[in-house]
Design a protein around this motif. Structure first.
Motif, short mmCIF file in Angstrom:
data_model
loop_
_atom_site.label_atom_id
_atom_site.label_comp_id
_atom_site.label_asym_id
_atom_site.label_seq_id
_atom_site.Cartn_x
_atom_site.Cartn_y
_atom_site.Cartn_z
N ILE B 517 -23.96 -76.94 -25.14
CA ILE B 517 -24.36 -76.25 -23.91
C ILE B 517 -25.69 -76.87 -23.52
CG2 ILE B 517 -24.68 -74.00 -22.81
CD1 ILE B 517 -22.11 -74.05 -24.49
N SER B 518 -25.66 -77.79 -22.58
CA SER B 518 -26.86 -78.56 -22.28
C SER B 518 -27.89 -77.71 -21.52
CB SER B 518 -26.45 -79.79 -21.46
OG SER B 518 -27.36 -80.04 -20.44
N ILE B 519 -29.11 -77.78 -22.00
CA ILE B 519 -30.18 -77.00 -21.37
C ILE B 519 -30.36 -77.44 -19.92
CG2 ILE B 519 -32.66 -76.45 -21.43
CD1 ILE B 519 -32.49 -76.90 -24.49
N GLU B 520 -30.33 -78.76 -19.69
CA GLU B 520 -30.55 -79.21 -18.31
C GLU B 520 -29.41 -78.80 -17.37
OE1 GLU B 520 -30.68 -81.01 -21.09
OE2 GLU B 520 -30.28 -83.14 -20.74
N GLU B 521 -28.17 -78.79 -17.93
CA GLU B 521 -27.04 -78.38 -17.08
C GLU B 521 -27.17 -76.90 -16.71
OE1 GLU B 521 -24.91 -80.36 -15.65
OE2 GLU B 521 -25.88 -82.04 -16.69
N VAL B 522 -27.54 -76.10 -17.71
CA VAL B 522 -27.71 -74.67 -17.44
C VAL B 522 -28.78 -74.49 -16.37
CG1 VAL B 522 -28.53 -72.47 -18.40
CG2 VAL B 522 -27.03 -73.93 -19.76
N ALA B 523 -29.91 -75.18 -16.55
CA ALA B 523 -31.03 -75.02 -15.63
C ALA B 523 -30.66 -75.51 -14.23
CB ALA B 523 -32.25 -75.75 -16.16
N LYS B 524 -29.98 -76.64 -14.20
CA LYS B 524 -29.60 -77.19 -12.88
C LYS B 524 -28.64 -76.26 -12.17
CE LYS B 524 -30.10 -82.10 -13.82
NZ LYS B 524 -29.33 -83.07 -14.58
N SER B 525 -27.71 -75.69 -12.93
CA SER B 525 -26.72 -74.83 -12.30
C SER B 525 -27.37 -73.58 -11.72
CB SER B 525 -25.63 -74.44 -13.29
OG SER B 525 -26.16 -73.51 -14.21
N LEU B 526 -28.55 -73.25 -12.22
CA LEU B 526 -29.27 -72.10 -11.66
C LEU B 526 -30.14 -72.54 -10.48
CD1 LEU B 526 -30.37 -70.35 -14.98
CD2 LEU B 526 -28.52 -69.66 -13.45
N GLY B 527 -30.09 -73.83 -10.19
CA GLY B 527 -30.81 -74.32 -9.01
C GLY B 527 -32.22 -74.81 -9.28
N PHE B 528 -32.59 -74.94 -10.56
CA PHE B 528 -33.95 -75.38 -10.87
C PHE B 528 -34.12 -76.87 -10.70
CE2 PHE B 528 -33.86 -71.43 -13.38
CZ PHE B 528 -35.01 -70.85 -12.90
N VAL B 530 -35.25 -79.89 -12.53
CA VAL B 530 -35.31 -80.14 -13.98
C VAL B 530 -35.66 -81.60 -14.26
CG1 VAL B 530 -34.06 -79.98 -16.17
CG2 VAL B 530 -33.41 -78.50 -14.28
N LYS B 531 -36.52 -81.79 -15.24
CA LYS B 531 -36.86 -83.16 -15.65
C LYS B 531 -36.80 -83.19 -17.17
CE LYS B 531 -39.20 -87.14 -14.59
NZ LYS B 531 -38.71 -87.85 -15.69
N MET B 551 -46.18 -79.05 -8.04
CA MET B 551 -45.10 -78.69 -7.11
C MET B 551 -44.96 -77.17 -7.03
SD MET B 551 -42.22 -81.47 -8.09
CE MET B 551 -40.89 -80.39 -7.64
N PRO B 552 -44.60 -76.63 -5.86
CA PRO B 552 -44.43 -75.18 -5.76
C PRO B 552 -43.15 -74.71 -6.48
CG PRO B 552 -43.80 -76.22 -3.70
CD PRO B 552 -44.34 -77.33 -4.58
N GLY B 553 -43.08 -73.45 -6.79
CA GLY B 553 -41.86 -72.87 -7.37
C GLY B 553 -41.83 -72.93 -8.89
N LEU B 554 -40.70 -72.53 -9.44
CA LEU B 554 -40.51 -72.52 -10.90
C LEU B 554 -39.71 -73.76 -11.28
CD1 LEU B 554 -40.19 -71.48 -13.77
CD2 LEU B 554 -38.86 -69.58 -12.92
N LYS B 555 -40.33 -74.61 -12.10
CA LYS B 555 -39.73 -75.88 -12.48
C LYS B 555 -39.52 -75.93 -13.98
CE LYS B 555 -43.31 -76.18 -11.01
NZ LYS B 555 -44.44 -75.49 -10.33
N ILE B 556 -38.60 -76.78 -14.40
CA ILE B 556 -38.33 -76.87 -15.84
C ILE B 556 -38.48 -78.31 -16.33
CG2 ILE B 556 -36.56 -76.57 -17.63
CD1 ILE B 556 -35.62 -74.14 -16.07
N LEU B 557 -39.28 -78.46 -17.40
CA LEU B 557 -39.42 -79.78 -18.02
C LEU B 557 -38.93 -79.66 -19.46
CD1 LEU B 557 -40.57 -82.71 -18.14
CD2 LEU B 557 -42.73 -81.70 -18.90
N ILE B 558 -37.98 -80.51 -19.81
CA ILE B 558 -37.49 -80.50 -21.19
C ILE B 558 -38.18 -81.64 -21.94
CG2 ILE B 558 -35.45 -80.73 -22.66
CD1 ILE B 558 -33.82 -79.78 -20.16
N LEU B 559 -38.92 -81.32 -22.98
CA LEU B 559 -39.53 -82.36 -23.82
C LEU B 559 -38.65 -82.51 -25.05
CD1 LEU B 559 -43.35 -81.57 -23.49
CD2 LEU B 559 -42.05 -83.41 -22.40
N ARG B 560 -37.98 -83.65 -25.14
CA ARG B 560 -36.92 -83.77 -26.16
C ARG B 560 -37.24 -84.83 -27.21
NH1 ARG B 560 -31.72 -83.91 -23.24
NH2 ARG B 560 -31.87 -81.67 -23.51
N GLN B 561 -37.20 -84.41 -28.44
CA GLN B 561 -37.32 -85.29 -29.62
C GLN B 561 -36.82 -84.48 -30.80
OE1 GLN B 561 -38.05 -88.07 -31.24
NE2 GLN B 561 -38.56 -89.28 -29.44
N PRO B 562 -36.01 -85.06 -31.67
CA PRO B 562 -35.52 -84.27 -32.80
C PRO B 562 -36.64 -83.81 -33.74
CG PRO B 562 -34.79 -86.56 -32.96
CD PRO B 562 -35.41 -86.40 -31.62
#
Ligand code: SF4
Ligand code: SF4
Lengths: 213, 640
Positions: B517-528, B530-531, B551-562
Motif C-alpha cells: 500500500i504505497s504511501i505516495e499513492e494513498v496521499a495522491k489519491s487524497l489530492g495531496f 507529494v514528493k 508552498m501554500p496548503g498541506l503538502k507531503i514529503l516522503i523521505l525514504r531510506q531503509p
C-alpha cells in the motif's frame, strides 16, 4: 546429569552493555546453561528503546529452593559481566557488593555526550583501579580485540561468555555452555562462536593463573 | 530459541520462556484460531512468536494496521465461534477502547482474550499506565499473572472464561512479566480444527439497555473468581500484618519476607483476579488482621477497590490500618501513587512497619565508594543507530528551517524517530505525544494565522504511524485547508518494536508476499501534493523541504531510506575512512562537526592524533558524513 548445589541462594548475575552488543543472546545462553545444570532460573531483561544505543542489562538469578523475582535487589549482584567498562561500573554503583566478581570487556563504547565533547569518559586505568579497590575480583578481558582476531567483532559477547566460564565465578561447566551455544546460534556461525568462547575462556584462565602466582 | 520451545508437544517438559512466549504458549494450549495485534513494547513478542510458528499449525495471524482494527478482527472471529487473541501495549488499549467498550456490551462467543502489557517505569514507553483502571471502567474482567508460568496459565484459562461468560477477558501483563524469563512446565496443546459459523439469526449489538446484562455478567465472573485457584494466600493463617499483592509484587514480597525472616509472621494475600474483585476472598482475609500493606504495579488499583470494600463492611471488621500507594506509605520508582515496584521497595516498607532492619548477607559498598565511582561515570543517552536515515532526515529539516529563518516548529510522533526529541535527534521536536498526534496538532497550529501565528509547521511521522493513525488527520487537514508540511519518514518497517512489517513492506506477519500500500499513492489519491526524496542526498532534500514549506496548503514529503539495521543485514557495507591529514581537528573551522554536531556513533575522535576517525566495527557505510564533512576529510576507502 548430576545436580550441583549452589553455594549461595540465589546466585545473582548481571549482564550489561550497550544496546546492540548482544546482551539478550548472552542472557539466553547463561540461563539455558543454568537450566541444563538443573537449577531454577529467572531472568529480568530491559529492552525496547534501550536497544537504541542505551545501557542495557539483564538480571539472571539461579536458585534451588525458594522462587525469586526477576530483579536483583540493590547491592546483591554476585557477578557482573560487562561488555563495556562504563556500563559495568554503573552496575557496580547500584548492585555491587564487596565480594562481587567483575568481568569486563576493556573496549569502550563512547556515549553520545562524550563523542560530542560534553562529558568526559574516565581513563580506563583509573576506572579499573577504583573498581579493584572496591570489589573482590576484577577480570579485564580484551574481548573486542580477541573477537576481531576471529574477523568478527560481533562475537565479543560470546568471548565474554567464555570468560565467565573461565573465571570460575559461577558453578557453570564449559561443556554445558558449549552444548547450549551450539543450540542457540545459527549453524553457519557455530564454529565461530565456539572459537570465540574458548578464546575468552583461555584468557580468563590465563589471568587467573597469573594472579595466583 | 523460545519459539522452538513453544511448539513442543511434550507435556511435562520444562522449558525456559519469556513471559510473552509463555502467553503465546497459553494461546496454543487453548487452541487459538485467530491472532491479531499492532506491535508495541513490551507486548510485541506474543504475536511475533505466534506469527513465527503459525506455519506449524493452522491458525491465522496478522499484524494489523492499528489496535482497534486488530481487536475488531479478533471479535469477528469470536462472533463466528472461534478462539481469538489480540495483543497490545497499554497505549494500544486506548486506541482499541472505543470498540472494546461497545463490543463488551453485546458480548462475544468464541473465547476472546486481550493481552495488554503495561510498562511501569516506561522502560520503552513515553508514559506509564495502569490498564486495570480502563478495563474496570469498561467492565471487562482482568487476570493478572505474577510469574511467567502463571502468564501461560492465565491466558489459557482466559479463553475458557471468555466463552463461559460470553464476553472478552483481559490478561494484564507488565514489562517484568513480558520481558522476564522463567521455567514453564508445558501442558498439552488443544486440537485446532473447528468450523467458523456465524448464523444469520445471530446478532451482536451495542445498546444502552445491555448495561444491566454486563452487570449480571460481572456478578457471574465474581462467582467464578471466588473459587479460582488464582486467588490464594501464603504464610500463617492469622497474622496482624497482611500484604495484599497483585502481579509481580507476589515474588518481590516473598523475597522480602524471606530475607527479613518474617515468613511466619506476615501473611501474603494474592488475588490473581483484581477485577471484578473476589469480595468474599478479600473479606475473609481482612477479617482478623490489623495492618494491611498493598504492593502492586503501577497505580493503587487493588488498594482502592479493597479500601472501598472495607468501607462497606467496616461494621463487621475490626479496625485496620492501611499502607499503600494511595495512602502515601508506599512509593514506586517514580514516586508516590505511581511507578514500578521491586524487592527493595517492599523490603523497606516491611522493615519500617515491623521495625526489623534488613542485613544483606554480603558486605555492602560504602556510600563514599559509590559516590566517588559514580562521579566518574558520564550518562549514556539513547542514540539513533549508526547510519540511521532518521538522523539524516532530522539534519535535513533542521538545516531547512534554519535557512528559512522563521522559527519553524517541528511536531513529532511515535517510533524510533521519537528520538527527535532527544540530543541524538538534535532536540528537534517541539511536541511529542502519541501515535498520529503530530498531524492533528499541526492542523491546529496551521490554522492560527489570524491569531498571529506565522511560523512554518513541519509534522514528522513514521511510515507505520502513517498507516496507523495519520491518514484521518491528513484528510481533516486537507478538508479544512490546513497549511503545513507533513514529512513521512519511510524506512520500510516498524523499526522501534522489532522490525515488524507494515502495509508498505510488501510482506505480512507470516512472511508471505503482500500488496504494497504505497504511501505516495494513498496521499495522491487524497489530492495531496507529494514528493519523494532520499534523506541521504541531503542537499536535494533540504531544497525540497524549503520549496514545500513555502508552498501554500498541506503538502507531503516522503523521505525514504531503509532502516539501517535492516539495510546492514541485507547489503554489503562499503568502508568509510578519514584522511587524517585533511582533518585538522580542533583547528578546523568545522568545530569537529562530525563528532560534535552530526553525532553518528561511528564518527569517533582519535584522541592520540587529535583528529576524527571512523569506528569500523559499527560504521554501516551510509556515506552521509562524507558529504557533510566541510574539509572533505571523510572518504570512501579506496578514494583516499
Ligand atoms: S558513513 Fe559516516 S554517518 Fe554513515 S554510518 Fe559510517 S560514520 Fe556514520
Ligand atoms: S532501528 Fe532503524 S530506524 Fe530505529 S534507530 Fe536504528 S536505524 Fe534508525
Amino acid at each position: 546429569m548430576q545436580k550441583e548445589t549452589l553455594l549461595k541462594e540465589p546466585v545473582n548475575l548481571i549482564i550489561t552493555g550497550v544496546g546492540g552488543q548482544g546482551n539478550i543472546l548472552v542472557s539466553e545462553i547463561v540461563a539455558q546453561t543454568g537450566c541444563r545444570q538443573e537449577w531454577n532460573v529467572v531472568v529480568g531483561e530491559s529492552y525496547g528503546l534501550s536497544q537504541r544505543g542505551g545501557a542495557v542489562s539483564s538480571h539472571v538469578r539461579l536458585f534451588q529452593h525458594q522462587e525469586y523475582g526477576p530483579i536483583i535487589p540493590i547491592g546483591e549482584a554476585d557477578v557482573i559481566l560487562g561488555f563495556e567498562p562504563l556500563e559495568a561500573a554503573r552496575q557496580v554503583v547500584d548492585y555491587g557488593h564487596k565480594n562481587t566478581c567483575l568481568i569486563i570487556n576493556s573496549h569502550p563504547v563512547y556515549p553520545i555526550g562524550v563523542l560530542r565533547g560534553k562529558n568526559k569518559y574516565p581513563s580506563l586505568d583509573l576506572l579499573f583501579k577504583k573498581l579493584r579497590e572496591m570489589v573482590a575480583e576484577v577480570l579485564i578481558i580484551p574481548a573486542t580485540k580477541l573477537a576481531s582476531q576471529l574477523g568478527e567483532t560481533v562475537v565479543q559477547n560470546v568471548v565474554m561468555v567464555g570468560a565467565l566460564a573461565g573465571s570460575g565465578c559461577l558453578p557453570f561447566r564449559a561443556d554445558t555452555f558449549i552444548e547450549v551455544i551450539k543450540k542457540v546460534v545459527p549453524p553457519k556461525v557455530r564454529t565461530l562462536n565456539e572459537k570465540a568462547f574458548y578464546l575468552g575462556l583461555e584468557e580468563a584462565q590465563k589471568i587467573k593463573s597469573l594472579k595466583s602466582l | 530459541m523460545g519459539w522452538q520451545d513453544i511448539v513442543r508437544e511434550e507435556p511435562g517438559k520444562q522449558v525456559l520462556l519469556n513471559g510473552n512466549e509463555a502467553m503465546a504458549r497459553g494461546a496454543l494450549e487453548a487452541g487459538v484460531h485467530f491472532v491479531s495485534a499492532y506491535p508495541g513494547s513490551p507486548s510485541s513478542e506474543v504475536t511475533g512468536v505466534l506469527a513465527q510458528v503459525s506455519k506449524n499449525f493452522n491458525f491465522y495471524v496478522e499484524w494489523s494496521v492499528n489496535e482497534i482494527v486488530a481487536l475488531e478482527g479478533a471479535a469477528g472471529a469470536s462472533f463466528a465461534g472461534l478462539r481469538a487473541l489480540c495483543t497490545m501495549k497499554a497505549d494500544g488499549l486506548n486506541v482499541a477502547y472505543d470498540f472494546l467498550t461497545s463490543m463488551n456490551l453485546g458480548g462475544c462467543r468464541g473465547g476472546l482474550v486481550l493481552v495488554v502489557a503495561d510498562d511501569p517505569f516506561g522502560h520503552s514507553s513515553l508514559k506509564e499506565y495502569d490498564s486495570r483502571f480502563l478495563a474496570a471502567a469498561a467492565w471487562v474482567p482482568v487476570l493478572e499473572p505474577s510469574t511467567v508460568q502463571e502468564a501461560r496459565d492465565m491466558v489459557k484459562w482466559a479463553f475458557a472464561l471468555s466463552e463461559q461468560i460470553k464476553g472478552p477477558v483481559i490478561v494484564r501483563s507488565v514489562t517484568r512479566i513480558s520481558h522476564s524469563r522463567g521455567i514453564v512446565t508445558l501442558k498439552a496443546m488443544k486440537q485446532m480444527a473447528q468450523e467458523a459459523d456465524f448464523k444469520p439469526t445471530q446478532q451482536f449489538h451495542t445498546f444502552a439497555r445491555f448495561h444491566q446484562e454486563v452487570r449480571e455478567r460481572l456478578k457471574q465472573v465474581e462467582e467464578l473468581f471466588a473459587v479460582s485457584p488464582f486467588n490464594f494466600s501464603f504464610g500463617p493463617e492469622k497474622a496482624d500484618l497482611t500484604v495484599f499483592t497483585c502481579g509481580t509484587g507476589w515474588l518481590y514480597t516473598k523475597e522480602a519476607l524471606f530475607s527479613l525472616q518474617l515468613e511466619d509472621q506476615i501473611k501474603i494475600v494474592r488475588p490473581g483476579t483484581p477485577f471484578p474483585l473476589p469480595k468474599q476472598f478479600i473479606l475473609g482475609h481482612l477479617s482478623g488482621t490489623k495492618k494491611v500493606v498493598f504492593i502492586e504495579e503501577t497505580r493503587p488499583f487493588l488498594e482502592e477497590k479493597v479500601l472501598a470494600l472495607y468501607a462497606l463492611h467496616s461494621e463487621n471488621l475490626s479496625q485496620i490500618k492501611f499502607y499503600g500507594k494511595a495512602t502515601g506509605h508506599v512509593a514506586g520508582l517514580r514516586g508516590p501513587e505511581c511507578g514500578e515496584m521491586n524487592t527493595d521497595i517492599v523490603r523497606e516498607v516491611l522493615a519500617r512497619l515491623t521495625g526489623r532492619p534488613y542485613h544483606a548477607s554480603a558486605a555492602p559498598l560504602t556510600k563514599e565508594e559509590k559516590k566517588s565511582l559514580q562521579a566518574l561515570l558520564p550518562p549514556r543517552d539513547y542514540v539513533l543507530c549508526p547510519g540511521c536515515p532518521h538522523r539524516a532526515s532530522f539534519w535535513v529539516v533542521k538545516s531547512a528551517l534554519a535557512l528559512e529563518g522563521n522559527n519553524g516548529m517541528v511536531i513529532g510522533d511515535i517510533g524510533c524517530y521519537s528520538m527527535g526529541a532527544m540530543e541524538t535527534g538534535f532536540n528537534l521536536f517541539n511536541t511529542l505525544h502519541c501515535m498520529g498526534a503530530s498531524a492533528g496538532i499541526a492542523n491546529g497550529l496551521s490554522k492560527l494565522q489570524s491569531y498571529g501565528f506565522k511560523q512554518p509547521v513541519v509534522a514528522m511521522v513514521g511510515d507505520s504511524t502513517f498507516y496507523h493513525a495519520v491518514i484521518p488527520a491528513l484528510i481533516n487537514g486537507r478538508w479544512n485547508k490546513a497549511n503545513y508540511l507533513c514529512i513521512v519518514l519511510d524506512n520500510g518497517v516498524t523499526a522501534m518494536t522489532g522490525h515488524q512489517p507494515h502495509p508498505g513492506s510488501g510482506k505480512n506477519a507470516v512472511g508471505e508476499e503482500a500488496e504494497v500500500i504505497s504511501i505516495e499513492e494513498v496521499a495522491k489519491s487524497l489530492g495531496f501534493m507529494v514528493k519523494v526524496s532520499d534523506p541521504f542526498r541531503y542537499t536535494e532534500a533540504i531544497h525540497d523541504v524549503l520549496k514545500l514549506i513555502r508552498m501554500p496548503g498541506l503538502k507531503i514529503l516522503i523521505l525514504r531510506q531503509p532502516c539501517a539495521l535492516v539495510a546492514n543485514r541485507e547489503q554489503k557495507r562499503r568502508k568509510v575512512v578519514v584522511r587524517q591529514e585533511l582533518c585538522r581537528g580542533d583547528a578546523c573551522g568545522c568545530m569537529r562537526f562530525c563528532t560534535r554536531v552530526w553525532g553518528c556513533p561511528a564518527n569517533v575522535w582519535d584522541k592520540k592524533h587529535e583528529v576524527a576517525a571512523i569506528d569500523p566495527a559499527i560504521c554501516v557505510g551510509c556515506g552521509v558524513c562524507i558529504e557533510l564533512c566541510p574539509a572533505g576529510a571523510i572518504v570512501w576507502e579506496g578514494n583516499d
